[in-house]
Design a protein around this motif. Structure first.
Motif, PDB file in Angstrom:
ATOM      1  N   LEU A 197       0.808  -1.221   0.000  1.00  0.00           N
ATOM      2  CA  LEU A 197       0.000   0.000   0.000  1.00  0.00           C
ATOM      3  C   LEU A 197       0.841   1.272   0.000  1.00  0.00           C
ATOM      4  O   LEU A 197       0.563   2.201  -0.769  1.00  0.00           O
ATOM      5  CB  LEU A 197      -0.952  -0.007   1.203  1.00  0.00           C
ATOM      6  CG  LEU A 197      -1.913   1.180   1.298  1.00  0.00           C
ATOM      7  CD1 LEU A 197      -2.801   1.250   0.065  1.00  0.00           C
ATOM      8  CD2 LEU A 197      -2.761   1.081   2.556  1.00  0.00           C
ATOM      9  N   CYS A 198       1.844   1.345   0.852  1.00  0.00           N
ATOM     10  CA  CYS A 198       2.585   2.608   0.991  1.00  0.00           C
ATOM     11  C   CYS A 198       3.354   2.971  -0.279  1.00  0.00           C
ATOM     12  O   CYS A 198       3.202   4.087  -0.798  1.00  0.00           O
ATOM     13  CB  CYS A 198       3.499   2.536   2.207  1.00  0.00           C
ATOM     14  SG  CYS A 198       2.590   2.490   3.770  1.00  0.00           S
ATOM     15  N   PRO A 199       4.171   2.071  -0.839  1.00  0.00           N
ATOM     16  CA  PRO A 199       4.833   2.441  -2.101  1.00  0.00           C
ATOM     17  C   PRO A 199       3.838   2.657  -3.244  1.00  0.00           C
ATOM     18  O   PRO A 199       4.050   3.516  -4.097  1.00  0.00           O
ATOM     19  CB  PRO A 199       5.745   1.243  -2.385  1.00  0.00           C
ATOM     20  CG  PRO A 199       5.899   0.549  -1.089  1.00  0.00           C
ATOM     21  CD  PRO A 199       4.617   0.775  -0.352  1.00  0.00           C
ATOM     22  N   GLY A 200       2.744   1.872  -3.260  1.00  0.00           N
ATOM     23  CA  GLY A 200       1.744   2.045  -4.307  1.00  0.00           C
ATOM     24  C   GLY A 200       1.097   3.414  -4.255  1.00  0.00           C
ATOM     25  O   GLY A 200       0.925   4.087  -5.283  1.00  0.00           O
ATOM     26  N   SER A 201       0.738   3.866  -3.055  1.00  0.00           N
ATOM     27  CA  SER A 201       0.129   5.193  -2.909  1.00  0.00           C
ATOM     28  C   SER A 201       1.112   6.284  -3.296  1.00  0.00           C
ATOM     29  O   SER A 201       0.749   7.258  -3.970  1.00  0.00           O
ATOM     30  CB  SER A 201      -0.332   5.393  -1.463  1.00  0.00           C
ATOM     31  OG  SER A 201      -1.297   4.440  -1.097  1.00  0.00           O
ATOM     32  N   ALA A 202       2.379   6.125  -2.882  1.00  0.00           N
ATOM     33  CA  ALA A 202       3.382   7.132  -3.211  1.00  0.00           C
ATOM     34  C   ALA A 202       3.623   7.206  -4.714  1.00  0.00           C
ATOM     35  O   ALA A 202       3.737   8.293  -5.289  1.00  0.00           O
ATOM     36  CB  ALA A 202       4.692   6.817  -2.478  1.00  0.00           C
ATOM     37  N   ALA A 203       3.685   6.045  -5.393  1.00  0.00           N
ATOM     38  CA  ALA A 203       3.895   6.037  -6.844  1.00  0.00           C
ATOM     39  C   ALA A 203       2.713   6.661  -7.571  1.00  0.00           C
ATOM     40  O   ALA A 203       2.883   7.407  -8.546  1.00  0.00           O
ATOM     41  CB  ALA A 203       4.113   4.602  -7.324  1.00  0.00           C
ATOM     42  N   LEU A 204       1.495   6.373  -7.100  1.00  0.00           N
ATOM     43  CA  LEU A 204       0.299   6.950  -7.714  1.00  0.00           C
ATOM     44  C   LEU A 204       0.321   8.470  -7.599  1.00  0.00           C
ATOM     45  O   LEU A 204       0.067   9.193  -8.579  1.00  0.00           O
ATOM     46  CB  LEU A 204      -0.953   6.375  -7.048  1.00  0.00           C
ATOM     47  CG  LEU A 204      -2.304   6.829  -7.592  1.00  0.00           C
ATOM     48  CD1 LEU A 204      -2.510   6.319  -9.007  1.00  0.00           C
ATOM     49  CD2 LEU A 204      -3.433   6.332  -6.688  1.00  0.00           C
ATOM     50  N   ILE A 224       3.956   5.430 -16.309  1.00  0.00           N
ATOM     51  CA  ILE A 224       4.735   4.390 -15.628  1.00  0.00           C
ATOM     52  C   ILE A 224       4.515   4.421 -14.122  1.00  0.00           C
ATOM     53  O   ILE A 224       4.185   3.391 -13.508  1.00  0.00           O
ATOM     54  CB  ILE A 224       6.227   4.511 -15.993  1.00  0.00           C
ATOM     55  CG1 ILE A 224       6.431   4.129 -17.458  1.00  0.00           C
ATOM     56  CG2 ILE A 224       7.074   3.614 -15.089  1.00  0.00           C
ATOM     57  CD1 ILE A 224       7.850   4.327 -17.953  1.00  0.00           C
ATOM     58  N   PRO A 225       4.664   5.578 -13.443  1.00  0.00           N
ATOM     59  CA  PRO A 225       4.386   5.561 -11.995  1.00  0.00           C
ATOM     60  C   PRO A 225       2.914   5.315 -11.660  1.00  0.00           C
ATOM     61  O   PRO A 225       2.615   4.703 -10.628  1.00  0.00           O
ATOM     62  CB  PRO A 225       4.848   6.947 -11.531  1.00  0.00           C
ATOM     63  CG  PRO A 225       4.939   7.781 -12.746  1.00  0.00           C
ATOM     64  CD  PRO A 225       5.252   6.857 -13.878  1.00  0.00           C
ATOM     65  N   LEU A 226       1.978   5.772 -12.525  1.00  0.00           N
ATOM     66  CA  LEU A 226       0.563   5.490 -12.261  1.00  0.00           C
ATOM     67  C   LEU A 226       0.297   3.996 -12.270  1.00  0.00           C
ATOM     68  O   LEU A 226      -0.349   3.460 -11.365  1.00  0.00           O
ATOM     69  CB  LEU A 226      -0.316   6.198 -13.294  1.00  0.00           C
ATOM     70  CG  LEU A 226      -0.549   7.698 -13.125  1.00  0.00           C
ATOM     71  CD1 LEU A 226      -1.465   8.212 -14.226  1.00  0.00           C
ATOM     72  CD2 LEU A 226      -1.144   8.016 -11.759  1.00  0.00           C
ATOM     73  N   LEU A 227       0.784   3.308 -13.302  1.00  0.00           N
ATOM     74  CA  LEU A 227       0.586   1.858 -13.377  1.00  0.00           C
ATOM     75  C   LEU A 227       1.356   1.145 -12.273  1.00  0.00           C
ATOM     76  O   LEU A 227       0.868   0.165 -11.693  1.00  0.00           O
ATOM     77  CB  LEU A 227       1.024   1.353 -14.747  1.00  0.00           C
ATOM     78  CG  LEU A 227       0.191   1.849 -15.940  1.00  0.00           C
ATOM     79  CD1 LEU A 227       0.795   1.372 -17.255  1.00  0.00           C
ATOM     80  CD2 LEU A 227      -1.260   1.382 -15.817  1.00  0.00           C
ATOM     81  N   GLY A 234      -3.994  -2.536  -6.082  1.00  0.00           N
ATOM     82  CA  GLY A 234      -4.916  -3.631  -6.375  1.00  0.00           C
ATOM     83  C   GLY A 234      -4.549  -4.894  -5.618  1.00  0.00           C
ATOM     84  O   GLY A 234      -5.426  -5.603  -5.090  1.00  0.00           O
ATOM     85  N   GLY A 235      -3.242  -5.182  -5.538  1.00  0.00           N
ATOM     86  CA  GLY A 235      -2.800  -6.342  -4.769  1.00  0.00           C
ATOM     87  C   GLY A 235      -3.120  -6.209  -3.295  1.00  0.00           C
ATOM     88  O   GLY A 235      -3.522  -7.188  -2.641  1.00  0.00           O
ATOM     89  N   PHE A 236      -2.955  -4.995  -2.752  1.00  0.00           N
ATOM     90  CA  PHE A 236      -3.295  -4.791  -1.342  1.00  0.00           C
ATOM     91  C   PHE A 236      -4.791  -5.001  -1.104  1.00  0.00           C
ATOM     92  O   PHE A 236      -5.179  -5.582  -0.079  1.00  0.00           O
ATOM     93  CB  PHE A 236      -2.905  -3.384  -0.893  1.00  0.00           C
ATOM     94  CG  PHE A 236      -3.424  -3.042   0.472  1.00  0.00           C
ATOM     95  CD1 PHE A 236      -2.793  -3.509   1.609  1.00  0.00           C
ATOM     96  CD2 PHE A 236      -4.575  -2.274   0.631  1.00  0.00           C
ATOM     97  CE1 PHE A 236      -3.281  -3.226   2.875  1.00  0.00           C
ATOM     98  CE2 PHE A 236      -5.077  -1.985   1.882  1.00  0.00           C
ATOM     99  CZ  PHE A 236      -4.425  -2.467   3.012  1.00  0.00           C
TER     100      PHE A 236
END
Length: 473
Positions: A197-204, A224-227, A234-236
């Motif tokens: 979740l944390c890296p995913g939110s930051a990348a988004l 690229i960072p959005l995907l 989604g995995g979280f």
């Protein structure tokens, strides 16, 4: 308790808005390009997103009072270090320290006060909690402009020290000692959820911050960072739904209509709030020729209106419910933005200031109603998850709003240089802001229609007796 939390939170709120007027000066003084200095704000914002999901777990381990003091102490340390920064890289690193602490503090403030309220007078409680977020847009840019006119940029961070020191003392004195009992089972950190979740939110969020008017969302630096962010999020979601024990953030909270509808409205409200916070100062500076301090002063009526709305919206929410308040508020936010869609270089400033004041009242109410509705009917242990979910929804909405409106504005401005040509480009962007806000109006019907009934007098007396007994012990 509310005053204690607000004093500490003011430093965080001011720090978010005060730095916006200093980026050009920082680039000059630290001898760094503006693209690098922009990370002073972007790095802070990313750190906030990383820290928000940790607030619930950390509270269960340390207790609310100790976590608040630890986070506020971390923000104090980050502020002092930022003031002592010697390069752009060191300043960005210290701003990340600030962001990690601030990301925990803001949802924790909501959680502690909502848990103390025990579901009663939610409107009034939310009106109190949102005082710092109302004062930030009013005083932040003005305070930043005044500091830069009297001293150097380091004082933008040193100004946080008194808020932090007084806030720590008040928290130690006034907040209840709610640390877990030694024999109480300790919540385990959801390490898998944290890594997703944390890296995913930051990348988004990083992807959204890279949007520009030339390529929009189609460039590699955005896609690229959005995907890369959407995949782990989604995995979280799958992990949290199938996990037997408590995940980092319980996404099953969306089964509560109040949480789902409130989060959606806060997402759209974030678009309207943060998108306009980007458009309005640019309009006053680029079209009207105002200085950064002058633009901040011209935006005061909107902040004053938002502050006035706190008491009114909270009272009426407790009387008629969040649905009616949100419906009227979002309709007025959209309609009071319409005058800006007709702006020219010669539009009367008096007319715009009156429109800003009305818009501020409506915007303040539009934030309070869904924030309060999110906690209606929740159990005590569900409040931290609701705080985090609604906070993230509003912040992502703000990032989306800024990204979308930047693309629209830059594509309509093009190579325009005259005030009238620039004003025409702003007209298009403001019309989009109106449309995005109007989309929220029918969604207000999904909010709870009536406030929760107040606890009977005998129950309140019993609770008071129990609280008194526990305090004595």
């Amino acid at each position: 308790m509310a005053i204690t939390l607000i004093v500490g939170a003011l430093g965080v709120v001011f720090d978010t808005t005060i730095i916006s007027v200093a980026l050009n000066g920082l680039a000059r003084d630290l001898d760094a390009p503006l693209s690098t200095i922009q990370w002073v704000s972007t790095g802070y914002m990313l750190a906030v997103f990383i820290a928000i999901p940790l607030a619930g777990w950390a509270q269960s381990r340390l207790g609310g009072r100790r976590l608040w003091i630890v986070a506020l102490s971390g923000f104090l340390a980050g502020s002092v270090l930022s003031a002592l920064a010697w390069t752009a890289s060191s300043l960005i690193a210290f701003r990340i320290v600030q962001g990690l602490a601030g990301g925990i503090m803001m949802p924790l403030m909501y959680t502690l006060l909502m848990q103390a309220a025990k579901g009663r007078n939610i409107g009034k409680v939310i009106a109190i909690i949102t005082v710092p977020t109302a004062l930030g847009p009013i005083l932040g840019p003005v305070l930043g402009g005044l500091i830069l006119s009297l001293a150097n940029w380091r004082w933008l961070f040193l100004i946080n020290i008194p808020f932090c020191l007084v806030g720590i003392w008040l928290a130690w004195r006034n907040l209840p000692d709610d640390r877990p009992a030694p024999d109480q089972p300790r919540a385990r950190l959801d390490a898998v959820g944290l890594l997703l979740l944390c890296p995913g939110s930051a990348a988004l969020l990083y992807g959204l911050s890279q949007v520009d008017g030339d390529t929009g969302f189609a460039s590699a630096q955005v896609l690229i960072p959005l995907l890369a962010g959407l995949a782990p999020i989604g995995g979280f979601t799958f992990w949290a739904l199938t996990r037997a024990t408590a995940p980092l953030v319980d996404v099953r909270m969306f089964r509560h209509r109040s949480v789902a509808s409130s989060s959606t409205l806060l997402f759209l409200g974030g678009i309207s709030l943060f998108g306009s916070m980007m458009l309005l100062p640019l309009y006053f500076q680029q079209v009207r020729g105002a200085t950064p301090l002058g633009a901040g002063l011209l935006l005061i009526p909107q902040g004053v209106g938002a502050l006035v709305a706190r008491g009114l919206a909270g009272t009426y929410m407790d009387r008629v419910g969040p649905r009616a308040v949100a419906l009227v508020a979002f309709a007025f936010v959209a309609s009071s933005t319409v005058p800006f869609a007709f702006v020219t270089a010669d539009t009367s400033e008096i007319l715009l200031l009156v429109a800003l004041f009305i818009r501020g009242i409506a915007l303040g109410a539009a934030m309070i109603a869904p924030m309060g509705a999110a906690f209606v009917g929740l159990e005590h242990e569900d409040i931290p998850d609701a705080s985090m979910i609604t906070r993230v929804a509003q912040q992502i909405g703000g990032a989306v709003g800024v990204a979308v409106l930047i693309v629209i504005l830059q594509r309509n401005i093009g190579d325009a240089h005259t005030p009238d040509a620039l004003a025409s480009g702003f007209d298009h962007a403001f019309w989009w802001s109106v449309a995005l806000t109007a989309a929220a109006v029918p969604l207000c019907l999904l909010l709870p229609s009536l406030p929760e009934p107040t606890a009977p007098a005998d129950n309140r007396a019993q609770e008071t007796s129990e609280n008194t007994g526990s305090t004595t012990q």
